[in-house]
Enzyme design. Structure first.
Site, PDB file in Angstrom:
ATOM      1  N   GLN A  11      -3.496 -60.253 -12.500  1.00 41.18           N
ATOM      2  CA  GLN A  11      -4.187 -58.966 -12.365  1.00 41.18           C
ATOM      3  C   GLN A  11      -5.366 -58.937 -13.336  1.00 41.18           C
ATOM      4  O   GLN A  11      -5.259 -58.426 -14.444  1.00 41.18           O
ATOM      5  CB  GLN A  11      -3.199 -57.841 -12.689  1.00 41.18           C
ATOM      6  CG  GLN A  11      -3.757 -56.458 -12.582  1.00 41.18           C
ATOM      7  CD  GLN A  11      -3.588 -55.872 -11.218  1.00 41.18           C
ATOM      8  OE1 GLN A  11      -2.586 -56.119 -10.566  1.00 41.18           O
ATOM      9  NE2 GLN A  11      -4.551 -55.101 -10.778  1.00 41.18           N
ATOM     10  N   PHE A  12      -6.504 -59.491 -12.915  1.00 43.89           N
ATOM     11  CA  PHE A  12      -7.659 -59.566 -13.811  1.00 43.89           C
ATOM     12  C   PHE A  12      -8.159 -58.186 -14.223  1.00 43.89           C
ATOM     13  O   PHE A  12      -8.765 -58.029 -15.280  1.00 43.89           O
ATOM     14  CB  PHE A  12      -8.789 -60.407 -13.199  1.00 43.89           C
ATOM     15  CG  PHE A  12      -9.609 -59.681 -12.174  1.00 43.89           C
ATOM     16  CD1 PHE A  12     -10.767 -59.014 -12.540  1.00 43.89           C
ATOM     17  CD2 PHE A  12      -9.228 -59.687 -10.833  1.00 43.89           C
ATOM     18  CE1 PHE A  12     -11.536 -58.355 -11.586  1.00 43.89           C
ATOM     19  CE2 PHE A  12      -9.978 -59.035  -9.883  1.00 43.89           C
ATOM     20  CZ  PHE A  12     -11.143 -58.356 -10.256  1.00 43.89           C
ATOM     21  N   THR A  13      -7.877 -57.160 -13.431  1.00 42.00           N
ATOM     22  CA  THR A  13      -8.369 -55.821 -13.758  1.00 42.00           C
ATOM     23  C   THR A  13      -7.721 -55.241 -15.021  1.00 42.00           C
ATOM     24  O   THR A  13      -8.218 -54.271 -15.586  1.00 42.00           O
ATOM     25  CB  THR A  13      -8.175 -54.843 -12.579  1.00 42.00           C
ATOM     26  OG1 THR A  13      -6.791 -54.768 -12.255  1.00 42.00           O
ATOM     27  CG2 THR A  13      -8.977 -55.283 -11.369  1.00 42.00           C
TER      28      THR A  13
END
Length: 149
Positions: A78-80
């Site tokens: 989950q890069f966010t």
């Protein structure tokens, strides 16, 4: 490295209409990887997650870790989680590691966590558009940052 850990009754990941991973009782973990993350971050987080006492004992007290409950784990990249929201209304992801860095670290995190909990960790599909479904149990949600020890 940042994680959001949710104690769940069940969780699953679907990609393009196909279920690719699912677990029963355990942890649904979202993992964000920064450019400066490495093995030390992975080791610290996996050690903490495996020993985290957030499952109920016979008296209903959160006193057991995931190994003591035979719980399962699902990890989704989950890069966010690396978003910076300090300026403007559009989050900046400049601190998120590029895929060529984050994918190997994601894989290593999952393998290290598998060793720590004593069972295979289920995974989402790195970089895919995933639909994540879960039933948060409690709710119990814990956020951790390996840079904030």
């Amino acid at each position: 490295m940042k994680v959001v850990i949710q104690r769940v009754s069940h969780a699953s990941v679907t990609v393009e209409g196909q279920r690719v991973a699912s677990i029963g009782k355990g942890f649904m973990i979202l993992l964000g990887v920064a450019d400066d993350d490495g093995q030390e971050d992975i080791d610290w987080l996996c050690r903490k997650i495996a020993a985290m006492r957030v499952f109920d004992d016979d008296e209903g007290v959160m006193n057991l870790d995931i190994r003591q409950t035979d719980g399962e784990v699902l990890v989704v990249s989950q890069f966010t989680l690396m978003a910076s929201t300090k300026k403007g209304n559009r989050p900046s992801y400049v601190k998120a590691a590029r895929p060529e860095v984050s994918k190997p670290l994601y894989d290593t995190f999952c393998m290290t966590l598998s060793d720590a909990v004593g069972k295979v960790v289920q995974r989402g599909v790195f970089g895919a558009d995933m639909k994540v479904e879960l039933l948060n149990d409690g709710p119990v949600t814990i956020c951790m940052d390996s840079k904030d020890r």
